[in-house]
Design an enzyme around this catalytic site. Sequence first.
Site, PDB file in Angstrom:
ATOM      1  N   GLY A   2       1.127  -1.166  -0.370  1.00 27.56           N
ATOM      2  CA  GLY A   2       0.354   0.431   0.192  1.00 27.56           C
ATOM      3  C   GLY A   2       0.844   1.442   0.147  1.00 27.56           C
ATOM      4  CB  CYS A  23       5.099  -3.413   0.248  1.00 30.38           C
ATOM      5  SG  CYS A  23       6.008  -2.618  -0.103  1.00 30.38           S
ATOM      6  CE1 TYR A  24       1.150   0.637   5.753  1.00 30.70           C
ATOM      7  CE2 TYR A  24      -0.446  -0.918   5.536  1.00 30.70           C
ATOM      8  CZ  TYR A  24       0.115   0.353   6.365  1.00 30.70           C
ATOM      9  OH  TYR A  24      -1.002   1.586   6.892  1.00 30.70           O
ATOM     10  CG  HIS A  66       5.698  -5.609  -4.388  1.00 32.84           C
ATOM     11  ND1 HIS A  66       4.307  -5.760  -4.087  1.00 32.84           N
ATOM     12  CD2 HIS A  66       6.381  -4.221  -4.303  1.00 32.84           C
ATOM     13  CE1 HIS A  66       3.991  -3.868  -3.132  1.00 32.84           C
ATOM     14  NE2 HIS A  66       5.329  -3.446  -3.224  1.00 32.84           N
ATOM     15  CD  GLU A 123       2.764  -8.509  -5.355  1.00 33.93           C
ATOM     16  OE1 GLU A 123       3.193  -8.960  -4.632  1.00 33.93           O
ATOM     17  OE2 GLU A 123       2.206  -7.478  -5.004  1.00 33.93           O
ATOM     18  CG  ASP A 158     -13.601  -6.599 -22.099  1.00 34.38           C
ATOM     19  OD1 ASP A 158     -13.322  -7.891 -21.808  1.00 34.38           O
ATOM     20  OD2 ASP A 158     -13.173  -5.537 -21.630  1.00 34.38           O
ATOM     21  CE  LYS A 161      -9.901  -7.956 -24.130  1.00 33.53           C
ATOM     22  NZ  LYS A 161     -11.477  -6.564 -23.886  1.00 33.53           N
TER      23      LYS A 161
END
Length: 512
Positions: A54, A81-82, A168, A170, A226, A368
């Site tokens: 964050g 992280c945060y 991170h 991810e 979409d 997507k």
Amino acid sequence: MPQTIIVLDFGSQYTQVIARRIREANVYSKVLPFNTKIGDIKRLRPVGIVLSGGPASVLAKGSPKPKAEIFSLGIPILGICYGLQLMGKMLGGEVKNSNHREYGRGKLKVLKKGLLFKDLPTQLTVWNSHGDCLVKMPKGFKALAQTENSNFASIEDSTRKFYGLQFHPEVEHSEKGNEIIRNFLVTICKCKCDWDMEDFTQSAIDEIKNKVGNKKVILGLSGGVDSSVAAALIHRAIGDQLTCIFVDNGLLRLNERDQVKKLFKNHIPGKLKVALAGSLFLKKLKGVTDPEKKRKIIGKTFIEVFDKEVKKLGDVDFLAQGTLYPDVIESVPIAGNPASLIKSHHNVGGLPKKMKLSLLEPLRELFKDEVRNLGRALGLTENVLMRHPFPGPGLGVRVVGSINSNNLRVLREADAIFIDELHSSGWYHKLWQAFCVFLPVRSVGVMGDERTYENVISLRAVTSSDAMTADWAELPDKLLRKVSNRIINEVKGANRVVYDISSKPPSTIEWE
Ligand code: XMP
């Protein structure tokens, strides 16, 4: 209920990427606001919790914190992280503002593999983005890894199953990031990794049913990926309580209205209203050349037409949209107003406010490619799911300068030839997007023995992964030659074809 990992969101731009990585490991994940009540967390019976990164500092007054009871649930927790700093501070360690902001790639040295780095190398390149640093670990924790600027780049309390990563895992740039997350899921949380898109479909259907009850929903169908997937999913959940509205604004590609009707008939056996508004749009656009003015007129007219159609339907409570995660703009939840956590980018700008409708956006957590997988699970065909993006203002931003029915015809015919040749040469699916642009420029040519003085068509074909940046595609000369020959010979009104070799940035994908 599937085995669930809860991701508590502290406002990181990567929160949904964490959730996505978990889904990629075939584990169900749910993103919840950081201050979710403990009762609501328990109700989902999570097998693990991730505290996201964050933008705030845990040292700042009023910075977002989870309920302290989260650490007494007996559930494994991974702070990123945060999230690591938060866990460190809330459990009695010390966080300081570091003099060296760590941003970008860094070298991670693994000191002790524990379960988090099981079977992984001891040197890794990882992606950092932090100013604060944990300088003293809470009781019971051990350091697993360090970087140049942080002695506690990864920590663990193996008894309570609390883990922290300062970097991170991810993001793509973190080496073995997926494996670290997988270790948390499989080795620590004992996930079975048996969840898939079929399961997502079922839980999304249940959620839609709960939210909508017996009320009515409308959806603006464009025929793109979409809105088609959203329509198919919502129809599966509530059947004929859903009405789709397709506005033919006169700025569509060749035979597009019929294609959308066919798609609907074959795959979404629900109610479809088609509003024929081409002449209204053309009237309002007459003589307008400024791209921004054109976009505004098209957006405003769309709302008018859509609104009129909805009024004909009587009571409607929900407006459904195929908003995806990249369309969702996150705001920073520091001031403690969880309601303002995530703001929606409205595909159909201004509609919900004007019509006082609640939003139904069942795809808002997906990317997507995940939407395409969902479409497959719902039985939509590849030619619907793999279509190139098409902008809301349609050919309105591809006829450069003023729009009239003849310019549109020339563009439509040329575009259909280009797309047809891309399909037959196998290039269509290698491209992010390809289309023709009508230029308000006339040039001299010769056909047979006659002089011609007609318009120019520009071909645009780009590769990209997210439309933020794009490169012009190196299409084979032979293909370009064929497209050019066909357009000049078959389309009345075009006597010259050029190929656009501009990348984004500094150019954009569309011309207007
Ligand atoms: P640009 O031209 O900005 O386009 O490089 C990036 C991507 O967005 C699409 N695009 C739009 N899509 N409404 C949309 O739904 C719009 O007004 C719009 N304008 C651009 C464009 O086709 C490309 O994929």
